[in-house]
Scaffold this motif. Structure first.
Motif, mmCIF file in Angstrom:
data_model
loop_
_atom_site.group_PDB
_atom_site.id
_atom_site.type_symbol
_atom_site.label_atom_id
_atom_site.label_comp_id
_atom_site.label_asym_id
_atom_site.label_seq_id
_atom_site.Cartn_x
_atom_site.Cartn_y
_atom_site.Cartn_z
ATOM 1 N N SER A 132 -7.658 -7.890 -14.447
ATOM 2 C CA SER A 132 -6.859 -8.975 -13.886
ATOM 3 C C SER A 132 -5.666 -9.174 -14.780
ATOM 4 C CB SER A 132 -7.682 -10.247 -13.748
ATOM 5 O OG SER A 132 -8.026 -10.693 -15.017
ATOM 6 N N GLY A 133 -4.602 -9.659 -14.182
ATOM 7 C CA GLY A 133 -3.367 -9.798 -14.943
ATOM 8 C C GLY A 133 -2.639 -11.041 -14.527
ATOM 9 N N GLN A 134 -1.389 -11.005 -14.818
ATOM 10 C CA GLN A 134 -0.435 -12.069 -14.541
ATOM 11 C C GLN A 134 -0.519 -12.621 -13.108
ATOM 12 O OE1 GLN A 134 2.268 -13.070 -16.284
ATOM 13 N NE2 GLN A 134 3.708 -13.581 -14.700
ATOM 14 N N PHE A 135 -0.695 -11.702 -12.141
ATOM 15 C CA PHE A 135 -0.639 -12.119 -10.731
ATOM 16 C C PHE A 135 -2.000 -12.374 -10.108
ATOM 17 C CE2 PHE A 135 3.129 -9.441 -11.345
ATOM 18 C CZ PHE A 135 4.097 -10.380 -11.063
ATOM 19 N N GLY A 136 -3.053 -12.015 -10.805
ATOM 20 C CA GLY A 136 -4.370 -12.205 -10.203
ATOM 21 C C GLY A 136 -5.237 -10.992 -10.444
ATOM 22 N N VAL A 192 -7.477 3.407 -3.236
ATOM 23 C CA VAL A 192 -6.301 2.583 -3.518
ATOM 24 C C VAL A 192 -6.661 1.531 -4.558
ATOM 25 C CG1 VAL A 192 -5.237 2.833 -1.219
ATOM 26 C CG2 VAL A 192 -6.837 0.967 -1.618
ATOM 27 N N ALA A 193 -5.636 0.929 -5.164
ATOM 28 C CA ALA A 193 -5.845 -0.252 -6.008
ATOM 29 C C ALA A 193 -5.189 -1.414 -5.266
ATOM 30 C CB ALA A 193 -5.197 -0.056 -7.367
ATOM 31 N N VAL A 194 -5.864 -2.555 -5.248
ATOM 32 C CA VAL A 194 -5.350 -3.693 -4.481
ATOM 33 C C VAL A 194 -5.108 -4.854 -5.435
ATOM 34 C CG1 VAL A 194 -5.806 -5.271 -2.563
ATOM 35 C CG2 VAL A 194 -6.716 -2.931 -2.497
ATOM 36 N N LYS A 195 -3.852 -5.250 -5.537
ATOM 37 C CA LYS A 195 -3.507 -6.376 -6.394
ATOM 38 C C LYS A 195 -3.457 -7.607 -5.510
ATOM 39 C CE LYS A 195 -0.624 -5.500 -9.893
ATOM 40 N NZ LYS A 195 0.538 -5.449 -10.754
ATOM 41 N N MET A 196 -4.363 -8.560 -5.763
ATOM 42 C CA MET A 196 -4.419 -9.743 -4.903
ATOM 43 C C MET A 196 -3.572 -10.820 -5.561
ATOM 44 S SD MET A 196 -8.415 -9.210 -4.690
ATOM 45 C CE MET A 196 -9.015 -9.726 -3.129
ATOM 46 N N THR A 243 -1.561 -0.046 -4.036
ATOM 47 C CA THR A 243 -0.936 1.077 -4.751
ATOM 48 C C THR A 243 -1.935 2.221 -4.923
ATOM 49 O OG1 THR A 243 -1.635 0.383 -6.956
ATOM 50 C CG2 THR A 243 0.447 -0.521 -6.158
ATOM 51 N N GLU A 244 -1.402 3.292 -5.431
ATOM 52 C CA GLU A 244 -2.203 4.442 -5.821
ATOM 53 C C GLU A 244 -3.253 3.990 -6.857
ATOM 54 O OE1 GLU A 244 -1.036 8.611 -8.122
ATOM 55 O OE2 GLU A 244 0.467 7.110 -7.760
ATOM 56 N N TYR A 245 -4.449 4.530 -6.776
ATOM 57 C CA TYR A 245 -5.510 4.179 -7.735
ATOM 58 C C TYR A 245 -5.434 5.111 -8.946
ATOM 59 C CZ TYR A 245 -10.171 4.208 -9.780
ATOM 60 O OH TYR A 245 -11.213 4.176 -10.665
ATOM 61 N N MET A 246 -5.457 4.525 -10.140
ATOM 62 C CA MET A 246 -5.364 5.321 -11.364
ATOM 63 C C MET A 246 -6.663 5.147 -12.142
ATOM 64 S SD MET A 246 -2.336 6.730 -11.316
ATOM 65 C CE MET A 246 -1.885 7.104 -12.980
ATOM 66 N N ARG A 247 -7.398 6.198 -12.170
ATOM 67 C CA ARG A 247 -8.768 6.205 -12.640
ATOM 68 C C ARG A 247 -9.019 5.623 -14.032
ATOM 69 N NH1 ARG A 247 -12.429 11.388 -11.999
ATOM 70 N NH2 ARG A 247 -14.097 10.522 -13.215
ATOM 71 N N ALA A 272 4.014 1.699 -13.857
ATOM 72 C CA ALA A 272 3.635 0.806 -12.750
ATOM 73 C C ALA A 272 4.500 -0.448 -12.773
ATOM 74 C CB ALA A 272 2.163 0.427 -12.895
ATOM 75 N N ASP A 273 4.375 -1.218 -11.717
ATOM 76 C CA ASP A 273 4.972 -2.570 -11.652
ATOM 77 C C ASP A 273 6.478 -2.605 -11.833
ATOM 78 O OD1 ASP A 273 2.532 -3.632 -11.181
ATOM 79 O OD2 ASP A 273 2.170 -4.341 -13.221
ATOM 80 N N PHE A 274 7.183 -1.523 -11.456
ATOM 81 C CA PHE A 274 8.636 -1.522 -11.647
ATOM 82 C C PHE A 274 9.291 -2.515 -10.685
ATOM 83 C CE2 PHE A 274 8.325 1.522 -8.232
ATOM 84 C CZ PHE A 274 7.220 2.272 -8.592
HETATM 85 P P1 ADP Z 1 -0.621 -7.937 -13.285
HETATM 86 O O1 ADP Z 1 0.548 -7.150 -12.820
HETATM 87 O O2 ADP Z 1 -1.123 -8.988 -12.352
HETATM 88 O O3 ADP Z 1 -0.420 -8.422 -14.687
HETATM 89 P P2 ADP Z 1 -1.841 -5.504 -13.916
HETATM 90 O O4 ADP Z 1 -0.987 -4.622 -13.111
HETATM 91 O O5 ADP Z 1 -1.562 -5.581 -15.377
HETATM 92 O O6 ADP Z 1 -1.836 -6.932 -13.329
HETATM 93 O O7 ADP Z 1 -3.347 -5.085 -13.678
HETATM 94 C C1 ADP Z 1 -4.409 -5.628 -14.393
HETATM 95 C C2 ADP Z 1 -5.383 -4.516 -14.753
HETATM 96 O O8 ADP Z 1 -5.896 -3.927 -13.562
HETATM 97 C C3 ADP Z 1 -4.718 -3.365 -15.512
HETATM 98 O O9 ADP Z 1 -4.744 -3.597 -16.878
HETATM 99 C C4 ADP Z 1 -5.575 -2.177 -15.110
HETATM 100 O O10 ADP Z 1 -6.703 -2.086 -15.951
HETATM 101 C C5 ADP Z 1 -6.022 -2.524 -13.704
HETATM 102 N N1 ADP Z 1 -5.153 -1.848 -12.705
HETATM 103 C C6 ADP Z 1 -3.987 -2.318 -12.198
HETATM 104 N N2 ADP Z 1 -3.468 -1.455 -11.311
HETATM 105 C C7 ADP Z 1 -4.306 -0.408 -11.259
HETATM 106 C C8 ADP Z 1 -4.320 0.844 -10.536
HETATM 107 N N3 ADP Z 1 -3.330 1.168 -9.705
HETATM 108 N N4 ADP Z 1 -5.336 1.695 -10.731
HETATM 109 C C9 ADP Z 1 -6.326 1.383 -11.603
HETATM 110 N N5 ADP Z 1 -6.368 0.248 -12.312
HETATM 111 C C10 ADP Z 1 -5.393 -0.660 -12.154
#
Ligand code: ADP
Length: 609
Positions: A356-360, A373-377, A420-424, A486-488
């Motif tokens: 989890s990060g800044q956005f959820g 896929v990776a899903v940022k909620m 987004t694309e899933y990054m293992r 990521a996150d550009f």
């Molecule tokens: P935010 O942008 O909300 O701060 P992040 O992008 O930093 O969130 O994502 C939080 C965590 O989720 C990352 O540190 C990473 O471990 C995981 N994550 C985010 N995006 C992906 C992805 N595409 N594939 C795999 N893991 C991801």
């Protein structure tokens, strides 16, 4: 005239020839009387537009028709264009601020009135005799150089007699069509291209006559296929990544052929367990007769022949060549289907939490049960959603092996999801910290990670895209040690003042150059500063820059020109590159393009290929 030549446009590369908007002043062009601009768009690794001026309107029409005529059978003719130039920040015509966005005006039809292909000689003949040239047009000329009554689409569905040759491509990967209108691809099969006017999704026909869209990065033109048809060829893979890949496979005699860091040469990387598991690298050399060899006694006419020979005879190698890594991952597609960026909630299966990060919260997911896929909620209220959704349409079109692919958004429900694309292997920062022990002794691998990130950033820079929050926490690691940015551009849509204002507690102060700290002035050059800090994070295996120092102290240091110290496990040459990124004035920092070349040179100098 070679000496005076500044550049050339190959006719086959032209995709647009149109009248341009007259936004140029007489002073700018240095012409006293009237002038009539037109443009020639062409693709040479990326899109360029050449603006030309005719002194008479009729001349402009002649030029447009003449150029179109010699390019009429080009494969990439576009349907839309921008009639005025990109000014570095926006398109002068539609004021859109994204360079990559599709043209805002529809092109005229190019379909020539003759059925046979016109020769270049006949055009020059026509040009020297305008009467004759004009009479060859069966229709009156419309403003902008078109002819009325002809369709404007550039597709070749109808297989009309104006299609003299078709482009045949070969699938490099399997692709399973999921969305209606898409077509499945079978590795090594041939497909005929019907419409390649969109960059990332082409319409093709398979051998059974089925037609549909396919991702253009999954195929390669048959004539240009070269070594790519072989499973053992891994293209631009670095020495370090090839070693990780082969060690991971752990099979005696497993091998790949890759481009050497010296342009035009190839290297064979071979895994053997004797006397202990390791990878050997051999340059494939060429003799005076143009034959290829690994040991001078066994020369072959081509690399595939050479590989075949060494599959049967070790011929001086550490082992006979036996297998090559299978099930290599297919690249991400630009969006999950053609023209698709809105994703249906119900088609996403949400699985485990990735972080989890800044956005959820970020969760792993499957789209339609198949695509990872990776899903940022997105936590509600954290970003200006409408603006982002609009931008997401463009961001799905940014595609590079070192950028995390944005597939699209679910914007119909709340919270919105970014898919987004899933990054293992997750975030680079955690990866560096987790693997500190093995990584800290492998400077080659660390440098390779930096080069990969630099390649992704050079792509963003080329497309005038500023990241604004480049750091190891915003890069991700996938299979085969691939690292992606990521996150550009996301930072622009964040609503939290603590993150966006340089005085805020969440602002990435430690990655910010003086001009961002002082005037919040972001540019590709502020990204370059952040990239230097990111290199430092990589070479310290994930240490916090400036340790526990308070933000105010960091600002003070940066203003005084005090920079981060050289990480212990870091060659001087690599630290010199970091220092270049930390030039106090943005104009004194190198571009990512230059940085990339410098880092490749450094890696050649300090590491063996
Ligand atoms: P935010 O942008 O909300 O701060 P992040 O992008 O930093 O969130 O994502 C939080 C965590 O989720 C990352 O540190 C990473 O471990 C995981 N994550 C985010 N995006 C992906 C992805 N595409 N594939 C795999 N893991 C991801």
């Amino acid at each position: 005239m070679k000496r005076k030549e500044k550049g050339r446009v190959e006719l086959e590369r032209v995709h647009t020839v149109e009248a341009a908007q007259n936004i140029f002043t007489k002073e700018e062009v240095g012409i006293e009387g009237d002038f009539y601009p037109f443009l020639v768009g062409y693709h040479q690794e990326e899109d360029y537009t050449l603006f030309l001026l005719a002194l008479k309107d009729l001349d402009r029409i002649y030029w447009i028709l003449a150029i179109r005529k010699v390019c009429a059978y080009n494969r990439n003719i576009r349907s839309y264009f921008h009639p005025a130039p990109w000014n570095g920040r926006k398109w002068s015509c539609c004021k859109k601020t994204t360079k990559l966005i599709d043209g805002c005006q529809e092109c005229d039809s190019w379909i020539p009135s003759q059925t046979s292909s016109p020769s270049r000689d006949s055009i020059s003949e026509s040009l020297s005799n305008k009467e004759n040239f004009n009479s060859s047009q069966s229709s009156p000329i419309m403003p902008g150089g078109g002819t009325p009554g002809t369709p404007s689409g550039k597709q070749k569905d109808d297989q009309s007699s104006t299609t003299p040759r078709s482009k045949v491509v070969v699938a490099l990967y399997n692709y399973k069509a999921i969305e209606t209108g898409d077509l499945s691809l079978e590795k090594n099969m041939e497909y005929e291209v019907i419409d390649d006017s969109q960059k990332h999704w082409w319409k093709v026909r398979d051998s059974k006559g089925m037609i549909g869209f396919i991702p253009s990065n999954y195929v390669k033109e048959k004539e240009l296929l070269g070594l790519q048809q072989y499973d053992w060829y891994v293209n631009d893979m670095s020495r370090q990544r090839s070693e990780s890949l082969l060690k991971h496979e752990d099979k005696e005699g497993c091998f790949v052929v890759r481009n050497s860091s010296t342009k035009g040469l190839y290297t064979l990387s071979l895994y053997t367990k004797i006397p202990h598991p390791h990878v050997k690298h051999y340059h494939i050399k060429k003799n005076g007769k143009g034959e290829f060899f690994l040991s001078e006694k066994h020369c072959c006419n081509s690399i595939p022949e050479l590989i075949n020979y060494h599959k049967h005879n070790s011929g001086g190698l550490a082992s006979r060549l036996k297998t090559s890594p299978c099930d290599r991952p297919a690249p991400a597609t630009a969006g999950l289907s053609h023209d698709k960026w809105e994703i249906d909630h119900s088609e996403l299966m949400l699985l485990d939490e990735l972080g989890s990060g800044q956005f959820g919260v970020v969760r792993r997911g499957k789209w339609r049960g198949t695509t990872d896929v990776a899903v940022k909620m997105m936590k509600e209220g954290t970003m200006s959603e409408d603006d982002f959704i609009e931008e997401a349409k463009v961001m799905t079109k940014l595609q590079h092996p070192n950028l995390v692919q944005l597939y699209g958004v679910c914007s119909k429900n709340r919270p919105i999801f970014i898919v987004t694309e899933y990054m293992r292997h997750g975030s680079l920062l955690n990866y560096l910290r987790r693997h500190e022990q093995s990584l800290s002794t492998n400077q080659g691998l660390l440098l390779d990670m930096c080069i990969q990130i630099c390649k992704g950033m050079a792509y963003l820079e080329r497309h005038n895209y500023i990241h604004r929050d480049l750091a190891a926490r915003n890069c991700l690691v996938g299979t085969e040690n691939i690292v992606k940015v990521a996150d550009f551009g996301l930072a622009r849509y964040v609503l939290d003042d603590q993150y966006t204002s340089s005085g805020g507690s969440k602002f990435p102060i430690k990655w910010a150059p003086p001009e961002v700290l002082n005037y919040t002035r972001f540019s590709s050059k502020s990204d370059v500063w952040a990239y230097g800090v990111l290199m430092w994070e990589v070479f310290t295996c994930g240490k916090m820059p400036y340790g526990r120092m308070k933000n105010s102290e960091v600002v003070e240091r940066v203003q005084k020109g005090i920079i981060l110290e050289k990480p212990k496990a870091c060659f001087k040459e690599v630290y010199d590159v970091m220092k270049k990124c930390w030039a106090p004035l943005p104009e004194n920092r190198p571009s990512f393009r230059i940085l990339k070349d410098t880092l490749i040179n450094v890696s050649q100098g300090i590491l063996v290929d």
